[in-house]
Scaffold this active site. Structure first.
Site, PDB file in Angstrom:
ATOM      1  CB  THR A  95      -0.918   0.009   1.229  1.00  0.00           C
ATOM      2  OG1 THR A  95      -1.711  -1.182   1.227  1.00  0.00           O
ATOM      3  CG2 THR A  95      -1.848   1.219   1.204  1.00  0.00           C
ATOM      4  CE  LYS A 171      -4.547  -1.898   0.898  1.00  0.00           C
ATOM      5  NZ  LYS A 171      -5.264  -2.860   1.767  1.00  0.00           N
ATOM      6  CE  LYS A 240       1.616   2.793   4.745  1.00  0.00           C
ATOM      7  NZ  LYS A 240       1.128   1.868   3.674  1.00  0.00           N
TER       8      LYS A 240
END
Length: 295
Positions: A95, A171, A240
């Site tokens: 990711t 995603k 993040k």
């Protein structure tokens, strides 16, 4: 097929095992060598550098925590780009930011290599059990060449077009959705607890009335129990991802005020020492803001 695999953490280890089970030949690299050596009994070859893992590979997977980790293994003299042959394909399941995905696509194109962005939905137990849902985007020929490998690590595959970064956008959007529901669950559990209702009681209501997805049912269970270790996905990685969501939103001028709120809650969680706990520890923060003891 000859495959390289870089990154054998909570997710990568299970994915690599399933590729071995499917009969593929793997050269594996991980910063902590012991994790690579754990796959030797299944037939994996341990590489000393990402470049060595890439050498001779038809396809190389990366599954790493963040942009910095991917940059470290992709670029430079010991990086995977230097090791891959022309025509080989890098499958990035990490990711990462849209910007880094686009940078990787350009770097591989310049090197005469293919690049497929293929992030996944699922926790470590899903990776182990081949229950991940895989997203994929890249040149059609590259995606089709990798299809048997992507199907070997998951229960389903969504192909999202020929621009690799499209998979990263989807995603990040999915992780934002998960984080948003976790925040709502956390606040609902805090409210009902403060009203004197046992978490397990509210969990049963949620399961019977609202739960249609095993993802959200799982997170509701974690919030109800207060068991956030071992982390399937660390809270600091949730921070993040919310930062990456906002970065992507800023690039397309999409206001996402809830994403900003979630980012701040994740910052609070890291500041309170919860960074290495599961990201469902948002439940702890909601309880504390309500004046409750930790669940």
């Amino acid at each position: 097929m000859k495959i390289g695999f870089v990154g054998l953490g909570n997710m990568g280890h299970g994915m690599a095992k399933n590729l071995l089970k499917a009969g593929h030949s793997l050269a594996v690299y991980n910063r902590t060598r012991a994790k690579s050596e754990s796959l030797q009994p299944q037939g994996a070859r341990v590489a000393e550098t990402p470049r060595e893992a890439a050498r001779g590979a038809e396809v190389l997977f990366t599954m790493l925590a963040d942009d910095h980790a991917v940059e470290e293994v992709a670029f430079g003299d010991t990086g995977l780009i230097a090791g891959l042959e022309k025509g080989a394909i890098h499958v990035s399941s990490s990711t990462i930011s849209v910007a880094l995905s686009e940078r990787l696509a350009e770097a591989h194109a310049q090197a005469g290599q293919g690049y497929v962005a293929a992030p996944v939905f699922g926790r470590p137990d899903a990776a182990e059990a081949k229950q991940l849902w895989v997203l994929a985007a890249g040149a059609k020929a590259h995606v089709e060449r990798c299809r048997p490998l992507l199907e070997a690590v998951g229960r389903g595959l969504s192909v999202l077009g020929e621009k690799p970064s499209a998979a990263n956008v989807v995603k990040l959007s999915g992780n934002f959705l998960i984080a948003s529901v976790m925040e709502a669950l956390s606040e609902s559990f805090a409210l009902t607890r403060k009203a004197g209702i046992e978490p397990q009681t509210f969990l049963e209501v949620f399961q019977n009335v609202f739960a249609k997805s095993p993802i959200f049912e799982r997170y509701a269970g974690l919030i109800a129990s207060g068991k956030f270790e071992p982390a399937g996905f660390a809270l600091r990685l949730g921070l993040k991802d919310m930062r990456l969501v906002l970065e992507a939103a800023g690039g397309t001028e999409v206001p996402m005020p809830l994403a900003s709120l979630l980012r701040d809650h994740f910052v609070e969680g890291v500041a309170r020492g919860l960074g290495d706990k599961d990201w469902a520890a948002l439940g702890t923060l909601a309880a504390q803001r309500a004046g409750l003891e930790k669940p």
